[in-house]
Design an enzyme around this catalytic site. Sequence first.
Site, mmCIF file in Angstrom:
data_model
loop_
_atom_site.group_PDB
_atom_site.id
_atom_site.type_symbol
_atom_site.label_atom_id
_atom_site.label_comp_id
_atom_site.label_asym_id
_atom_site.label_seq_id
_atom_site.Cartn_x
_atom_site.Cartn_y
_atom_site.Cartn_z
ATOM 1 N N GLU A 38 69.683 41.933 1.414
ATOM 2 C CA GLU A 38 68.906 41.783 0.177
ATOM 3 C C GLU A 38 69.287 40.467 -0.506
ATOM 4 O O GLU A 38 68.429 39.710 -0.945
ATOM 5 C CB GLU A 38 69.189 42.956 -0.758
ATOM 6 C CG GLU A 38 68.431 42.875 -2.069
ATOM 7 C CD GLU A 38 68.603 44.123 -2.934
ATOM 8 O OE1 GLU A 38 69.718 44.672 -2.997
ATOM 9 O OE2 GLU A 38 67.613 44.550 -3.542
ATOM 10 N N SER A 55 60.639 50.104 -5.341
ATOM 11 C CA SER A 55 59.479 49.216 -5.169
ATOM 12 C C SER A 55 58.611 49.719 -4.027
ATOM 13 O O SER A 55 59.113 50.030 -2.940
ATOM 14 C CB SER A 55 59.937 47.796 -4.831
ATOM 15 O OG SER A 55 60.770 47.307 -5.847
ATOM 16 N N GLU A 100 74.850 39.609 -15.080
ATOM 17 C CA GLU A 100 76.274 39.889 -15.354
ATOM 18 C C GLU A 100 77.013 40.257 -14.062
ATOM 19 O O GLU A 100 78.150 39.830 -13.841
ATOM 20 C CB GLU A 100 76.413 41.041 -16.373
ATOM 21 C CG GLU A 100 76.011 40.699 -17.797
ATOM 22 C CD GLU A 100 74.488 40.620 -17.995
ATOM 23 O OE1 GLU A 100 73.743 41.124 -17.132
ATOM 24 O OE2 GLU A 100 74.047 40.053 -19.018
ATOM 25 N N GLN A 123 63.099 51.162 -0.197
ATOM 26 C CA GLN A 123 64.566 51.282 -0.292
ATOM 27 C C GLN A 123 64.900 52.195 -1.465
ATOM 28 O O GLN A 123 64.691 51.816 -2.626
ATOM 29 C CB GLN A 123 65.140 49.875 -0.509
ATOM 30 C CG GLN A 123 66.617 49.802 -0.717
ATOM 31 C CD GLN A 123 67.029 48.455 -1.309
ATOM 32 O OE1 GLN A 123 66.200 47.596 -1.582
ATOM 33 N NE2 GLN A 123 68.305 48.280 -1.535
HETATM 34 C C1 LIG Z 1 61.674 44.205 -9.773
HETATM 35 C C2 LIG Z 1 62.710 45.212 -9.395
HETATM 36 C C3 LIG Z 1 62.611 45.858 -8.180
HETATM 37 C C4 LIG Z 1 63.546 46.816 -7.819
HETATM 38 N N1 LIG Z 1 63.377 47.459 -6.612
HETATM 39 C C5 LIG Z 1 64.266 48.408 -6.248
HETATM 40 C C6 LIG Z 1 64.074 49.133 -5.026
HETATM 41 O O1 LIG Z 1 63.109 48.911 -4.283
HETATM 42 N N2 LIG Z 1 64.965 50.093 -4.707
HETATM 43 C C7 LIG Z 1 66.046 50.380 -5.485
HETATM 44 O O2 LIG Z 1 66.832 51.238 -5.110
HETATM 45 N N3 LIG Z 1 66.242 49.733 -6.681
HETATM 46 C C8 LIG Z 1 65.373 48.757 -7.073
HETATM 47 N N4 LIG Z 1 65.549 48.093 -8.267
HETATM 48 C C9 LIG Z 1 66.651 48.508 -9.153
HETATM 49 C C10 LIG Z 1 67.771 47.479 -9.291
HETATM 50 O O3 LIG Z 1 68.562 47.469 -8.133
HETATM 51 C C11 LIG Z 1 68.587 47.880 -10.541
HETATM 52 O O4 LIG Z 1 67.714 47.771 -11.662
HETATM 53 C C12 LIG Z 1 69.781 46.982 -10.744
HETATM 54 O O5 LIG Z 1 70.753 47.224 -9.760
HETATM 55 C C13 LIG Z 1 70.423 47.200 -12.142
HETATM 56 O O6 LIG Z 1 70.677 48.530 -12.363
HETATM 57 P P1 LIG Z 1 70.188 49.279 -13.699
HETATM 58 O O7 LIG Z 1 68.756 48.939 -13.919
HETATM 59 O O8 LIG Z 1 70.559 50.712 -13.570
HETATM 60 O O9 LIG Z 1 71.007 48.609 -14.878
HETATM 61 P P2 LIG Z 1 72.519 48.960 -15.301
HETATM 62 O O10 LIG Z 1 73.397 48.917 -14.100
HETATM 63 O O11 LIG Z 1 72.536 50.214 -16.094
HETATM 64 O O12 LIG Z 1 72.869 47.738 -16.230
HETATM 65 C C14 LIG Z 1 72.531 47.697 -17.629
HETATM 66 C C15 LIG Z 1 73.178 46.452 -18.230
HETATM 67 O O13 LIG Z 1 74.607 46.556 -18.154
HETATM 68 C C16 LIG Z 1 75.144 45.411 -17.500
HETATM 69 N N5 LIG Z 1 76.303 45.795 -16.681
HETATM 70 C C17 LIG Z 1 76.388 46.853 -15.825
HETATM 71 N N6 LIG Z 1 77.601 46.881 -15.235
HETATM 72 C C18 LIG Z 1 78.287 45.799 -15.704
HETATM 73 C C19 LIG Z 1 79.613 45.280 -15.454
HETATM 74 N N7 LIG Z 1 80.447 45.875 -14.601
HETATM 75 N N8 LIG Z 1 79.961 44.148 -16.103
HETATM 76 C C20 LIG Z 1 79.112 43.525 -16.989
HETATM 77 N N9 LIG Z 1 77.868 43.996 -17.270
HETATM 78 C C21 LIG Z 1 77.463 45.112 -16.629
HETATM 79 C C22 LIG Z 1 74.020 44.908 -16.611
HETATM 80 O O14 LIG Z 1 74.163 43.544 -16.300
HETATM 81 C C23 LIG Z 1 72.807 45.173 -17.482
HETATM 82 O O15 LIG Z 1 72.625 44.135 -18.408
HETATM 83 C C24 LIG Z 1 64.631 47.140 -8.680
HETATM 84 C C25 LIG Z 1 64.734 46.487 -9.914
HETATM 85 C C26 LIG Z 1 63.795 45.545 -10.275
HETATM 86 C C27 LIG Z 1 63.935 44.878 -11.608
#
Ligand SMILES: Cc1cc2nc3c(=O)[nH]c(=O)nc-3n(C[C@H](O)[C@H](O)[C@H](O)COP(=O)(O)OP(=O)(O)OC[C@H]3O[C@@H](n4cnc5c(N)ncnc54)[C@H](O)[C@@H]3O)c2cc1C
Length: 413
Positions: free
Chosen positions: A253, A170, A381, A135
């Site tokens: 999901e 992933s 969050e 994905q």
């Molecule tokens: C084990 C694992 C597998 C994954 N597999 C996939 C995959 O196969 N394909 C894929 O596309 N993605 C995948 N992901 C990515 C995952 O979807 C994102 O990591 C997740 O959506 C968070 O986005 P980010 O890491 O960019 O954090 P950010 O969105 O940048 O967030 C950073 C911090 O800010 C906080 N924050 C952000 N917006 C807000 C708000 N509006 N209000 C309050 N707090 C907020 C968050 O809670 C977090 O603490 C995976 C992640 C993990 C950990």
Amino acid sequence: MNFDDNPQEASFRATVRTWLDANAPTKLLPYLEKASFATLDLGDYDAYAEAKAWRKKKFDAGWACLAWPKEYGGHGASPIERVIWGQEEGAYAALGGLFTIGEGMCGPTVMAYADEAQKTRYLPKLASGEEIWCQLFSEPGSGSDLAGLRTKAEADGDDWVINGQKIWTSGAQHSDFGILITRTDASVAKHQGLTMFFLDMKSPGIDIRPIKQANGQSGFNEVYFNDVRIPDDQRLGAVGDGWKVALTTLMNERMSIGGSMPTGVPEMLALASTLQLESGPAIEDRALREKLADWHCRANGLKYTSARLTSALSRGETPGPEASIGKLVAGPMMQEIAMAALDLQDLSGMMVDPQEAALSGRLQAILLRSPATRVEGGTDEILRNIIAERVLGLPGDIRADKGLAFKDIPTGR
Ligand SMILES: Cc1cc2nc3c(=O)[nH]c(=O)nc-3n(C[C@H](O)[C@H](O)[C@H](O)COP(=O)(O)OP(=O)(O)OC[C@H]3O[C@@H](n4cnc5c(N)ncnc54)[C@H](O)[C@@H]3O)c2cc1C
């Protein structure tokens, strides 16, 4: 809810048990029972080949993708039958991690939006494990705010040309195909200019770079697209309708991750029952007993919340935002329990080698994996925002870019 099997369920359970007794790879059971959380160490056996072989065996007998319709390689099982299968498959389910995203997210999206010839071509091979799917949604600047993504798709004849970068994908390094969300129009509001595709992960111009994690594994990757071409007939949904298509994936999901979550409670109880502290057996420590009682109550709350979701599915209802609660409670609890377990073990808590650490290092593995649980499929969050806005009806998050054309949203670049 009645937790006893009715006659029909008892008969289904007996059929499952008979098939598993005759077919499950018992040679792997000693490894699977000791397997560390979210890792698959099968000793001298090749974990990838064994996972694929088990999957194929299940598929040939009609036990792969239980929720899917039979014509695409599934079993057409009811929600209760899926729960029964999970209970009976037990430790062998750990062989299924490679296929979770394909089965739970990509497959249902292809089923909803691809044409019939494509469904017949791709879904049975996904179900049998012959082809692995990933994905491709998150990007360095758009995870929680997925609609802020920047990977661009530009029309060129009958193809689309893709440029940009995804991250946290992933299993991309093992995948044959992926579903990909792109920006096709920056002149409209961010949710409106998106389009979804599926693509061959061996296409020229794709560069996959595994990310090394704290636990030494590389579960996910960076994926770069440099002039990658996708034929227009691999578009899922209309041009500009990508957000609607992505919601199909994200809803699946949520159900696939949030349904029933591990908590670490059984592992902690097993550790406390065997560990000797300076003051005596850990299980007799009053402060620890108080915590164990608290964790046990929370784990049971999760169990019955998950049972309520299964009941709703059985009645033909679609679980709503309340399905977010499971992961929000289980993620922090896993982390809290694993930290307490390592504290209890004193210096030996630092050992991660399954051969040396208590309980084969399972609690250490839980500690290293739990931060990921609190992020994947929606951070704590974001889940709180969903519950606040859509379950409790509290005022919405501030959305400063609402209604702005994507190209007019200020960025730091
Ligand atoms: C084990 C694992 C597998 C994954 N597999 C996939 C995959 O196969 N394909 C894929 O596309 N993605 C995948 N992901 C990515 C995952 O979807 C994102 O990591 C997740 O959506 C968070 O986005 P980010 O890491 O960019 O954090 P950010 O969105 O940048 O967030 C950073 C911090 O800010 C906080 N924050 C952000 N917006 C807000 C708000 N509006 N209000 C309050 N707090 C907020 C968050 O809670 C977090 O603490 C995976 C992640 C993990 C950990």
